[in-house]
Design an enzyme around this catalytic site. Structure first.
Site, mmCIF file in Angstrom:
data_model
loop_
_atom_site.group_PDB
_atom_site.id
_atom_site.type_symbol
_atom_site.label_atom_id
_atom_site.label_comp_id
_atom_site.label_asym_id
_atom_site.label_seq_id
_atom_site.Cartn_x
_atom_site.Cartn_y
_atom_site.Cartn_z
ATOM 1 N N HIS A 108 39.368 45.726 38.846
ATOM 2 C CA HIS A 108 39.652 44.721 39.869
ATOM 3 C C HIS A 108 39.069 45.180 41.193
ATOM 4 O O HIS A 108 39.470 46.215 41.736
ATOM 5 C CB HIS A 108 41.159 44.498 40.016
ATOM 6 C CG HIS A 108 41.500 43.382 40.953
ATOM 7 N ND1 HIS A 108 41.615 42.066 40.539
ATOM 8 C CD2 HIS A 108 41.731 43.371 42.291
ATOM 9 C CE1 HIS A 108 41.911 41.302 41.571
ATOM 10 N NE2 HIS A 108 41.984 42.073 42.653
ATOM 11 N N SER A 109 38.107 44.426 41.707
ATOM 12 C CA SER A 109 37.509 44.756 43.000
ATOM 13 C C SER A 109 38.414 44.285 44.129
ATOM 14 O O SER A 109 38.891 43.141 44.128
ATOM 15 C CB SER A 109 36.128 44.111 43.125
ATOM 16 O OG SER A 109 35.243 44.640 42.178
ATOM 17 N N CYS A 137 41.122 35.898 43.134
ATOM 18 C CA CYS A 137 41.369 37.332 43.029
ATOM 19 C C CYS A 137 42.860 37.679 42.992
ATOM 20 O O CYS A 137 43.296 38.492 42.163
ATOM 21 C CB CYS A 137 40.694 38.068 44.185
ATOM 22 S SG CYS A 137 38.904 37.845 44.239
ATOM 23 N N GLN A 144 44.364 36.715 39.651
ATOM 24 C CA GLN A 144 43.858 37.590 38.600
ATOM 25 C C GLN A 144 44.530 38.959 38.649
ATOM 26 O O GLN A 144 44.847 39.543 37.609
ATOM 27 C CB GLN A 144 42.344 37.750 38.716
ATOM 28 C CG GLN A 144 41.554 36.590 38.158
ATOM 29 C CD GLN A 144 40.086 36.935 37.985
ATOM 30 O OE1 GLN A 144 39.511 37.674 38.790
ATOM 31 N NE2 GLN A 144 39.471 36.408 36.953
ATOM 32 N N ASP A 193 25.534 40.479 44.035
ATOM 33 C CA ASP A 193 26.636 41.312 43.564
ATOM 34 C C ASP A 193 26.174 42.754 43.650
ATOM 35 O O ASP A 193 25.319 43.192 42.871
ATOM 36 C CB ASP A 193 27.021 40.949 42.130
ATOM 37 C CG ASP A 193 28.320 41.616 41.664
ATOM 38 O OD1 ASP A 193 28.658 42.683 42.210
ATOM 39 O OD2 ASP A 193 28.971 41.064 40.763
ATOM 40 N N ARG A 231 27.960 45.530 43.237
ATOM 41 C CA ARG A 231 28.895 46.491 42.664
ATOM 42 C C ARG A 231 28.244 47.392 41.609
ATOM 43 O O ARG A 231 27.468 46.934 40.784
ATOM 44 C CB ARG A 231 30.091 45.758 42.039
ATOM 45 C CG ARG A 231 30.989 45.118 43.074
ATOM 46 C CD ARG A 231 32.077 44.289 42.440
ATOM 47 N NE ARG A 231 31.532 43.098 41.775
ATOM 48 C CZ ARG A 231 32.291 42.177 41.192
ATOM 49 N NH1 ARG A 231 33.611 42.316 41.172
ATOM 50 N NH2 ARG A 231 31.723 41.123 40.627
#
Length: 215
Positions: free
Chosen positions: A66-67, A82, A85, A140, A142
């Protein structure tokens, strides 16, 4: 099977500390987590691993990457999914046993201020990915190498992954994590995040069934 060649490229991380924390959510749900911090993570960020529930030795632990999303996780922003989630993941992992990795990757890796700048561009008509690129930033940004280090340190290199995002599974597999099953999260759709969810499907192939987002 794990990619042993790439697995060897991971620099070792060690557990820095571990502490038990009771968790309570606004809807009344409560559980307890054992929170791990680490030394030696490749990106130097203060990521956390939350061990939840009691692992079943007959199956791989359930894992969610989970970011961090300050606006959604803390302030309940409805521009994304988010917060819901995160809440869902904590309960589902508690039920079956596993880990929630809370990764300090705000705004898909672009940072909080840049994310808010991207929100302003979204208000003018761009979607979440177009807004990032208009700012000269990656759609993105990440990298999940630190997540793979954390899982290796916790002896959790065979997992079931709770995610709609194929890139998480692809990166972890390349980094030597054996994913026996990819389990989708629930679909947390609202009038204010439907464009955001649709963009995730259209730009990066998230496994979110679009028919449920239409109408």
């Amino acid at each position: 099977m794990p990619n042993t060649e790439n697995e060897q490229r991971l620099t070792p991380a060690t557990v820095r500390s571990r502490v038990r924390i009771p968790l309570a959510f606004p809807d009344g749900y409560r559980t307890e987590a054992e929170v791990f911090t680490f030394h030696g993570l490749t990106d130097g960020a203060e990521h956390l691993a939350l061990a939840l529930g009691t692992p079943d030795p007959a199956q791989a632990p359930l894992v969610r990457l989970h970011s961090e999303c300050l606006t959604g996780d803390v302030f309940g922003s409805a521009r994304c999914d988010c917060g819901p989630q995160l809440r869902e993941a904590v309960e589902r992992i508690t039920e079956t046993g596993g880990y929630l990795l809370y990764l300090r990757q705000e705004g898909r890796g672009i940072g909080l201020y840049n994310k808010l700048d991207a929100y302003a561009l979204q208000d003018s008509g761009l979607d979440t990915y177009q807004a990032n690129t208009a700012l000269g930033l990656p759609e993105d940004g990440r990298d999940y190498t630190a997540a793979a280090q954390m899982l290796s340190t916790l002896d959790a290199t065979t997992i079931r992954l709770l995610s709609n995002n194929p890139d998480k599974a692809a990166q972890l597999t390349t980094l030597g994590v054996d994913i026996t099953e990819r389990i989708p999260t629930g679909i947390h759709v609202s009038d204010t995040n439907v464009r955001y969810l649709r963009a995730k499907v259209e730009h990066t192939g998230h496994s979110i069934p679009l028919p449920r987002l239409v109408g």
